[in-house]
Design an enzyme around this catalytic site. Structure first.
Site, PDB file in Angstrom:
ATOM      1  N   LYS A 183       0.828  -1.194   0.000  1.00  0.00           N
ATOM      2  CA  LYS A 183       0.000   0.000   0.000  1.00  0.00           C
ATOM      3  C   LYS A 183       0.870   1.254   0.000  1.00  0.00           C
ATOM      4  O   LYS A 183       1.953   1.283   0.586  1.00  0.00           O
ATOM      5  CB  LYS A 183      -0.914   0.016   1.224  1.00  0.00           C
ATOM      6  CG  LYS A 183      -1.851  -1.178   1.302  1.00  0.00           C
ATOM      7  CD  LYS A 183      -2.766  -1.263   0.088  1.00  0.00           C
ATOM      8  CE  LYS A 183      -3.725  -2.417   0.182  1.00  0.00           C
ATOM      9  NZ  LYS A 183      -4.616  -2.512  -1.000  1.00  0.00           N
ATOM     10  N   ASP A 212      -0.254   0.229  -4.452  1.00  0.00           N
ATOM     11  CA  ASP A 212      -1.695   0.469  -4.511  1.00  0.00           C
ATOM     12  C   ASP A 212      -2.052   1.650  -3.617  1.00  0.00           C
ATOM     13  O   ASP A 212      -1.856   1.601  -2.401  1.00  0.00           O
ATOM     14  CB  ASP A 212      -2.419  -0.796  -4.038  1.00  0.00           C
ATOM     15  CG  ASP A 212      -3.926  -0.678  -4.071  1.00  0.00           C
ATOM     16  OD1 ASP A 212      -4.443   0.349  -4.528  1.00  0.00           O
ATOM     17  OD2 ASP A 212      -4.590  -1.634  -3.634  1.00  0.00           O
ATOM     18  N   ALA A 213      -2.591   2.722  -4.223  1.00  0.00           N
ATOM     19  CA  ALA A 213      -2.978   3.919  -3.473  1.00  0.00           C
ATOM     20  C   ALA A 213      -4.430   3.892  -3.021  1.00  0.00           C
ATOM     21  O   ALA A 213      -4.882   4.811  -2.337  1.00  0.00           O
ATOM     22  CB  ALA A 213      -2.721   5.162  -4.311  1.00  0.00           C
ATOM     23  N   GLU A 238      -1.268   1.243  -8.891  1.00  0.00           N
ATOM     24  CA  GLU A 238      -2.679   0.872  -8.833  1.00  0.00           C
ATOM     25  C   GLU A 238      -3.557   1.943  -8.200  1.00  0.00           C
ATOM     26  O   GLU A 238      -3.214   2.499  -7.162  1.00  0.00           O
ATOM     27  CB  GLU A 238      -2.821  -0.431  -8.044  1.00  0.00           C
ATOM     28  CG  GLU A 238      -4.248  -0.934  -7.899  1.00  0.00           C
ATOM     29  CD  GLU A 238      -4.318  -2.285  -7.210  1.00  0.00           C
ATOM     30  OE1 GLU A 238      -5.361  -2.564  -6.579  1.00  0.00           O
ATOM     31  OE2 GLU A 238      -3.340  -3.062  -7.280  1.00  0.00           O
ATOM     32  N   GLU A 264     -11.066  -2.479  -9.624  1.00  0.00           N
ATOM     33  CA  GLU A 264     -11.682  -3.252  -8.552  1.00  0.00           C
ATOM     34  C   GLU A 264     -12.902  -2.569  -7.957  1.00  0.00           C
ATOM     35  O   GLU A 264     -13.763  -3.233  -7.373  1.00  0.00           O
ATOM     36  CB  GLU A 264     -10.670  -3.547  -7.445  1.00  0.00           C
ATOM     37  CG  GLU A 264     -10.269  -2.324  -6.628  1.00  0.00           C
ATOM     38  CD  GLU A 264      -9.322  -2.659  -5.488  1.00  0.00           C
ATOM     39  OE1 GLU A 264      -9.770  -2.655  -4.333  1.00  0.00           O
ATOM     40  OE2 GLU A 264      -8.139  -2.941  -5.773  1.00  0.00           O
ATOM     41  N   HIS A 321      -9.139  -8.344  -8.586  1.00  0.00           N
ATOM     42  CA  HIS A 321      -9.024  -8.058  -7.162  1.00  0.00           C
ATOM     43  C   HIS A 321      -9.706  -9.164  -6.370  1.00  0.00           C
ATOM     44  O   HIS A 321     -10.523  -9.915  -6.885  1.00  0.00           O
ATOM     45  CB  HIS A 321      -9.708  -6.720  -6.888  1.00  0.00           C
ATOM     46  CG  HIS A 321     -10.124  -6.500  -5.467  1.00  0.00           C
ATOM     47  ND1 HIS A 321     -11.355  -6.900  -4.980  1.00  0.00           N
ATOM     48  CD2 HIS A 321      -9.479  -5.927  -4.421  1.00  0.00           C
ATOM     49  CE1 HIS A 321     -11.456  -6.586  -3.713  1.00  0.00           C
ATOM     50  NE2 HIS A 321     -10.337  -5.988  -3.341  1.00  0.00           N
ATOM     51  N   TYR A 342      -4.280 -12.849  -0.793  1.00  0.00           N
ATOM     52  CA  TYR A 342      -3.960 -12.257   0.511  1.00  0.00           C
ATOM     53  C   TYR A 342      -3.515 -13.402   1.433  1.00  0.00           C
ATOM     54  O   TYR A 342      -4.343 -14.023   2.091  1.00  0.00           O
ATOM     55  CB  TYR A 342      -5.186 -11.575   1.108  1.00  0.00           C
ATOM     56  CG  TYR A 342      -5.740 -10.442   0.292  1.00  0.00           C
ATOM     57  CD1 TYR A 342      -5.123  -9.193   0.298  1.00  0.00           C
ATOM     58  CD2 TYR A 342      -6.893 -10.604  -0.464  1.00  0.00           C
ATOM     59  CE1 TYR A 342      -5.641  -8.143  -0.440  1.00  0.00           C
ATOM     60  CE2 TYR A 342      -7.414  -9.554  -1.204  1.00  0.00           C
ATOM     61  CZ  TYR A 342      -6.787  -8.333  -1.184  1.00  0.00           C
ATOM     62  OH  TYR A 342      -7.304  -7.291  -1.917  1.00  0.00           O
TER      63      TYR A 342
END
Length: 389
Positions: A183, A212-213, A238, A264, A321, A342
């Site tokens: 992140k 990923d922001a 992302e 996503e 996602h 994940y």
């Protein structure tokens, strides 16, 4: 064949993480169980589904509108032409009866949960893994025996420093992953660059690291991050800004030459099509992350894939996602680009079959009927409870 009952339960996620926008400690999920009168090996066939990961449970929509529509429909109207299995497309139409176009939010997640459970049911009645059913019905019998997957993590925890972040990434490599995602946007730009450099010490190069922001930035900040990220040659950048701000993405694509990723948080064919029309996404390098569990299910996802191909996009540019088994089946059976995972967070819904390890960045699927939930003990324990088993 008849549906005897459809059950829904609100289940909490087991996470104390946060990204740049959301604290997941209060996040919930709707779990669906479709109980049928079909018997296999002495037990009723039960199809399971949930509304993916990262959005709240949608209990009211399911219990007050969608489930009653299915249960009140003529049972024959739910079946395929042979009358021996459910028809996901007919059920989708019944579920969406009397719903206005637009407003694609929680309703899309609710339909996605039902749709997932329907497809699990269909494959179980057929006695085949879902990936095999999808391959035979929609992909001329072709499929991928193994699917590319990457480890999504790198969340912000209280007191989590660079060494803890590096150790997390090392653990993913030790478990067979070759690419990771972290992140950004929840700290300052300087702090995030230090986090990126620390992870690159572990993974070795930028092309195996995505960032990923989570839609955090306005255009000015998205461009500033893009300029700072360019020298790292990352796997992708992302969701820099709001997912519906197509102009932001179009402008960013003019300045950031590396791969971008988004999708996503787009929940319908129409939203996906607008991204392709107006978002400046480039089919030679960018990635699309539509998640069927959040966007009206596989029925809608098939329409999205058709739209993408008509606009010159390869299915291989799609890496959904969610990190869940439904999208993994789609990735294998429809031969799209891969699937998120994940490994350590968003439990119990993230992750894949317990007995199948990740091997050099790829994962195989269990050869059991349905989506394969029964091969993942922690999620199956929750699903069985919802079904009253």
């Amino acid at each position: 064949m008849r549906i005897l009952e459809i059950r829904e339960q609100n289940v909490p996620l087991q996470s104390n993480i946060r990204n740049s926008v959301v604290d997941f400690s209060q996040m919930t999920c709707s779990v669906i169980a479709i109980i049928t009168d079909v018997i296999r090996e002495g037990k009723p066939v039960i199809g399971y589904g949930f509304n993916s990961i990262g959005r709240y449970a949608v209990s009211s929509t399911l219990r007050d509108r969608l489930i009653p529509r299915i249960m009140q429909a003529d049972p024959e109207s739910l079946l395929d032409s042979g009358g021996k299995n459910l028809d996901p497309f007919k059920i989708w139409d019944i579920t969406m009866k009397n719903e206005k176009q637009g407003g694609n939010g929680d309703r899309a997640h609710a339909v996605g949960a039902v749709d997932m459970a329907v497809w699990d049911t269909v494959a179980k009645v057929e006695g085949v893994p879902l990936w095999k059913l999808l391959s035979d019905r929609f992909n001329n019998g072709q499929y991928d025996e193994q699917v590319f997957t990457y480890a999504a993590g790198g969340y912000y925890y209280p007191g989590k420093g660079l060494e803890a972040l590096k150790n997390e990434m090392k653990s993913y490599l030790d478990r067979g992953y070759t690419a990771v995602k972290i992140k950004i946007g929840g700290a300052t730009l300087d702090e995030d660059l230090k986090r990126i450099e620390a992870v690159m010490e572990v993974v070795g190069s930028g092309n195996t690291l995505a960032v990923d922001a989570n839609g955090r930035f306005d255009l000015e900040k998205a461009l500033a991050y893009g300029k700072a990220l360019s020298p790292y040659h990352l796997m992708w950048y992302e969701e820099a800004g709001d997912p519906l701000d197509y102009q932001l993405y179009a402008t960013l694509s003019e300045h950031y030459t590396g791969p971008m990723a988004t999708g996503e948080n787009l929940f319908s064919l129409q939203e996906a099509r607008n991204l392709i029309r107006y978002g400046g996404m480039r089919p030679d390098r960018d990635f699309l992350q539509f998640d069927c569990g959040l966007s009206y299910g596989l029925v809608e996802y098939l329409r999205i894939l058709d739209m993408l191909e008509r606009h010159g996009w390869s299915r291989r540019r799609c890496i959904p996602h969610g990190g869940h088994q439904m999208c993994l089946n789609i990735a294998a059976g429809l031969q799209i680009g891969g699937n998120e995972c994940y490994p350590d967070v968003l439990k119990p819904f993230g992750g894949f079959a317990d007995h199948i390890p990740v091997d050099n960045g790829y994962i195989r699927l269990p050869d059991i009927p349905g989506i394969g939930f029964e091969a993942k003990n922690d999620v199956y324990a929750v699903l069985k409870q919802v079904a009253g088993q």
